[in-house]
Design a protein around this motif. Structure first.
Motif, PDB file in Angstrom:
ATOM      1  N   ARG A  33      34.068  -2.170  -2.444  1.00 30.28           N
ATOM      2  CA  ARG A  33      34.647  -0.995  -3.066  1.00 30.28           C
ATOM      3  C   ARG A  33      35.589  -1.408  -4.199  1.00 30.28           C
ATOM      4  NH1 ARG A  33      36.991   1.363   1.260  1.00 30.28           N
ATOM      5  NH2 ARG A  33      34.981   2.296   1.820  1.00 30.28           N
ATOM      6  N   VAL A  34      35.301  -0.966  -5.405  1.00 28.48           N
ATOM      7  CA  VAL A  34      36.126  -1.323  -6.556  1.00 28.48           C
ATOM      8  C   VAL A  34      37.400  -0.492  -6.606  1.00 28.48           C
ATOM      9  CG1 VAL A  34      36.237  -1.391  -9.079  1.00 28.48           C
ATOM     10  CG2 VAL A  34      34.136  -2.079  -7.898  1.00 28.48           C
ATOM     11  N   GLY A  35      37.323   0.783  -6.284  1.00 28.79           N
ATOM     12  CA  GLY A  35      38.476   1.655  -6.413  1.00 28.79           C
ATOM     13  C   GLY A  35      38.543   2.277  -7.793  1.00 28.79           C
ATOM     14  N   ALA A  36      39.626   2.979  -8.060  1.00 27.88           N
ATOM     15  CA  ALA A  36      39.788   3.656  -9.345  1.00 27.88           C
ATOM     16  C   ALA A  36      39.865   2.640 -10.473  1.00 27.88           C
ATOM     17  CB  ALA A  36      41.047   4.514  -9.326  1.00 27.88           C
ATOM     18  N   VAL A  94      34.600 -12.053 -20.451  1.00 26.33           N
ATOM     19  CA  VAL A  94      34.144 -11.501 -19.167  1.00 26.33           C
ATOM     20  C   VAL A  94      35.365 -11.329 -18.272  1.00 26.33           C
ATOM     21  CG1 VAL A  94      32.550 -11.746 -17.236  1.00 26.33           C
ATOM     22  CG2 VAL A  94      31.976 -12.758 -19.455  1.00 26.33           C
ATOM     23  N   HIS A  95      35.740 -10.089 -17.995  1.00 28.25           N
ATOM     24  CA  HIS A  95      36.974  -9.818 -17.261  1.00 28.25           C
ATOM     25  C   HIS A  95      36.807  -9.965 -15.759  1.00 28.25           C
ATOM     26  CE1 HIS A  95      35.830  -5.889 -15.595  1.00 28.25           C
ATOM     27  NE2 HIS A  95      35.284  -5.581 -16.774  1.00 28.25           N
ATOM     28  N   GLY A  96      37.928  -9.865 -15.053  1.00 27.64           N
ATOM     29  CA  GLY A  96      37.938 -10.059 -13.611  1.00 27.64           C
ATOM     30  C   GLY A  96      37.792  -8.774 -12.820  1.00 27.64           C
ATOM     31  N   TRP A  97      37.995  -8.898 -11.496  1.00 21.44           N
ATOM     32  CA  TRP A  97      37.856  -7.795 -10.556  1.00 21.44           C
ATOM     33  C   TRP A  97      38.976  -6.784 -10.779  1.00 21.44           C
ATOM     34  CZ3 TRP A  97      34.148  -6.158  -7.419  1.00 21.44           C
ATOM     35  CH2 TRP A  97      34.445  -5.291  -6.371  1.00 21.44           C
ATOM     36  N   ARG A  98      38.626  -5.501 -10.798  1.00 26.63           N
ATOM     37  CA  ARG A  98      39.559  -4.394 -10.991  1.00 26.63           C
ATOM     38  C   ARG A  98      40.343  -4.564 -12.288  1.00 26.63           C
ATOM     39  NH1 ARG A  98      42.452  -1.607  -6.093  1.00 26.63           N
ATOM     40  NH2 ARG A  98      42.268   0.011  -7.691  1.00 26.63           N
ATOM     41  N   SER A  99      39.672  -5.049 -13.309  1.00 29.31           N
ATOM     42  CA  SER A  99      40.264  -5.210 -14.627  1.00 29.31           C
ATOM     43  C   SER A  99      39.375  -4.500 -15.636  1.00 29.31           C
ATOM     44  CB  SER A  99      40.418  -6.699 -14.953  1.00 29.31           C
ATOM     45  OG  SER A  99      41.091  -6.904 -16.176  1.00 29.31           O
ATOM     46  N   ARG A 100      39.481  -4.832 -16.892  1.00 29.77           N
ATOM     47  CA  ARG A 100      38.644  -4.249 -17.925  1.00 29.77           C
ATOM     48  C   ARG A 100      38.734  -5.118 -19.178  1.00 29.77           C
ATOM     49  NH1 ARG A 100      40.141   1.554 -18.573  1.00 29.77           N
ATOM     50  NH2 ARG A 100      38.794   1.430 -20.396  1.00 29.77           N
ATOM     51  N   ALA A 101      37.860  -4.863 -20.150  1.00 29.76           N
ATOM     52  CA  ALA A 101      37.805  -5.703 -21.344  1.00 29.76           C
ATOM     53  C   ALA A 101      39.131  -5.743 -22.084  1.00 29.76           C
ATOM     54  CB  ALA A 101      36.696  -5.211 -22.276  1.00 29.76           C
ATOM     55  N   SER A 102      39.840  -4.621 -22.127  1.00 29.59           N
ATOM     56  CA  SER A 102      41.084  -4.558 -22.897  1.00 29.59           C
ATOM     57  C   SER A 102      42.183  -5.442 -22.318  1.00 29.59           C
ATOM     58  CB  SER A 102      41.584  -3.111 -22.984  1.00 29.59           C
ATOM     59  OG  SER A 102      41.858  -2.583 -21.692  1.00 29.59           O
ATOM     60  N   ALA A 103      42.014  -5.956 -21.089  1.00 27.45           N
ATOM     61  CA  ALA A 103      43.015  -6.871 -20.519  1.00 27.45           C
ATOM     62  C   ALA A 103      43.141  -8.144 -21.340  1.00 27.45           C
ATOM     63  CB  ALA A 103      42.657  -7.206 -19.075  1.00 27.45           C
ATOM     64  N   PHE A 104      42.132  -8.445 -22.160  1.00 27.04           N
ATOM     65  CA  PHE A 104      42.176  -9.602 -23.051  1.00 27.04           C
ATOM     66  C   PHE A 104      42.842  -9.259 -24.391  1.00 27.04           C
ATOM     67  CE2 PHE A 104      38.405 -10.683 -20.428  1.00 27.04           C
ATOM     68  CZ  PHE A 104      38.694 -11.998 -20.088  1.00 27.04           C
ATOM     69  N   GLY A 105      43.605  -8.179 -24.451  1.00 23.15           N
ATOM     70  CA  GLY A 105      44.097  -7.653 -25.714  1.00 23.15           C
ATOM     71  C   GLY A 105      44.714  -8.672 -26.652  1.00 23.15           C
ATOM     72  N   ARG A 106      45.654  -9.482 -26.168  1.00 21.17           N
ATOM     73  CA  ARG A 106      46.318 -10.462 -27.044  1.00 21.17           C
ATOM     74  C   ARG A 106      45.336 -11.541 -27.478  1.00 21.17           C
ATOM     75  NH1 ARG A 106      49.026  -6.900 -26.169  1.00 21.17           N
ATOM     76  NH2 ARG A 106      47.938  -6.422 -28.100  1.00 21.17           N
TER      77      ARG A 106
END
Length: 312
Positions: A33-36, A94-106
């Motif tokens: 289950r990934v969650g929101a 390639v992002h991690g679990w419960r993350s998203r592409a924008s987490a690599f923003g910097r």
């Protein structure tokens, strides 16, 4: 430990004593289950908004036991993103679990500032993508499709956490890149399920049964998933210079996992250790970002280094 987590651990311990099969089935359902979806962080909003977006139709791999493929044979839409000059050499994220592409923003800002094009995606069940589950097999499919659309190998593939395992196996299986950058990575699918057992309260004596149940519940058509998703047994090609970055206080994926990965790739890799950043802040650290750019520009090197960020 949060009160809800303590309650969940107590529930799993009790259920495992009175009805082990039920504990394993509930644990497997919870595992997948990934969650929101994680929201875009305010610090990353401008980068997220600046992306060129292209939808990618994808048929999910996840199956729920006898219920068949989710979506009754249908597809979901995976959100893919691009930044930078369309004609420039490309880097895949390639992002991690419960993350998203924008987490690599910097990191995206750094790479585009260096004249590179950046390609990324929100994995199924994450960010703006459809679906409710994510497996490494979904990542392999998306990575291959994005790679097939390129006219040249990636200049670098950058993975974080679960994204390291998925991207590394994709490279082992033929996706081409000139460099690989792995941040806070996992060594194998088995390590991921073992971590869930330790954190959930499921007794360690049920570890093997849990691993089997997870595979049968989510990936019944892929009995080789544990053998296949193992970067120690199936390393990135030695021709690909690899940089492992990991914080020694990471509580999600322990630092020793990248030590093992570095040792398994000793002829073609470097290990860069940080202190005080944890599992997610490492992506925004200035020295870590600088090291990633250096890795893109420098010839292959081996060895290790340690970085402690300045006091904040």
């Amino acid at each position: 430990m949060p009160q809800t987590q303590r309650a969940a651990r107590a529930m799993f311990r009790t259920l495992a004593r009175v009805a082990p099969p039920a504990a394993l089935a509930l644990g497997a359902a919870t595992y997948w289950r990934v969650g929101a979806p994680a929201p875009v962080r305010p610090a990353d909003q401008a980068v997220h908004d600046a992306a060129r977006r292209t939808p990618l139709e994808h048929r999910p791999t996840f199956r729920r036991g006898r219920d068949g493929r989710l979506g009754v044979g249908g597809t979901i839409t995976v959100a893919t993103y691009a930044w930078g000059d369309p004609g420039a050499p490309a880097v895949l994220l390639v992002h991690g679990w419960r993350s998203r592409a924008s987490a690599f923003g910097r990191i995206i800002e750094d790479l585009t500032g260096a004249g590179l094009r950046v390609v990324a995606y929100d994995a199924p069940g994450h960010g703006a993508s459809g679906g409710q589950r994510r497996t490494g097999l979904d990542d392999l499919t998306v990575i291959r499709r994005l790679s097939d659309a390129e006219n040249a190998p990636w200049a670098d593939v950058v993975g974080h956490s679960l994204g390291v395992l998925a991207a590394g196996i994709a490279l082992h299986e033929g996706v081409e890149t000139e460099r690989f950058t792995a941040v806070a990575g996992l060594t194998s699918f088995r390590v991921a399920t073992d971590g869930f057992v330790r954190g959930s309260g499921i007794p360690w004596a049920l570890r093997d049964g849990f691993a089997t149940t997870v595979q049968r519940y989510g990936l019944p058509d892929h009995p080789d998933v544990y053998e296949r998703f193992d970067l120690l047994a199936h390393p990135v090609p030695a021709s690909v210079p690899t940089l492992w970055l990991h914080d020694d206080g990471d509580r999600v994926n322990p630092h020793h996992l990248s030590v093992q990965l570095h040792e398994a790739h000793a002829d073609s890799s470097e290990l860069f250790t940080t202190t005080g950043l944890g599992h997610n802040k490492i992506l925004g650290d200035r020295a870590v970002r600088s090291r990633i750019l250096d890795h893109l520009a420098a010839p292959a090197r081996t060895g290790s280094g340690t970085h402690r960020p300045p006091a904040r």
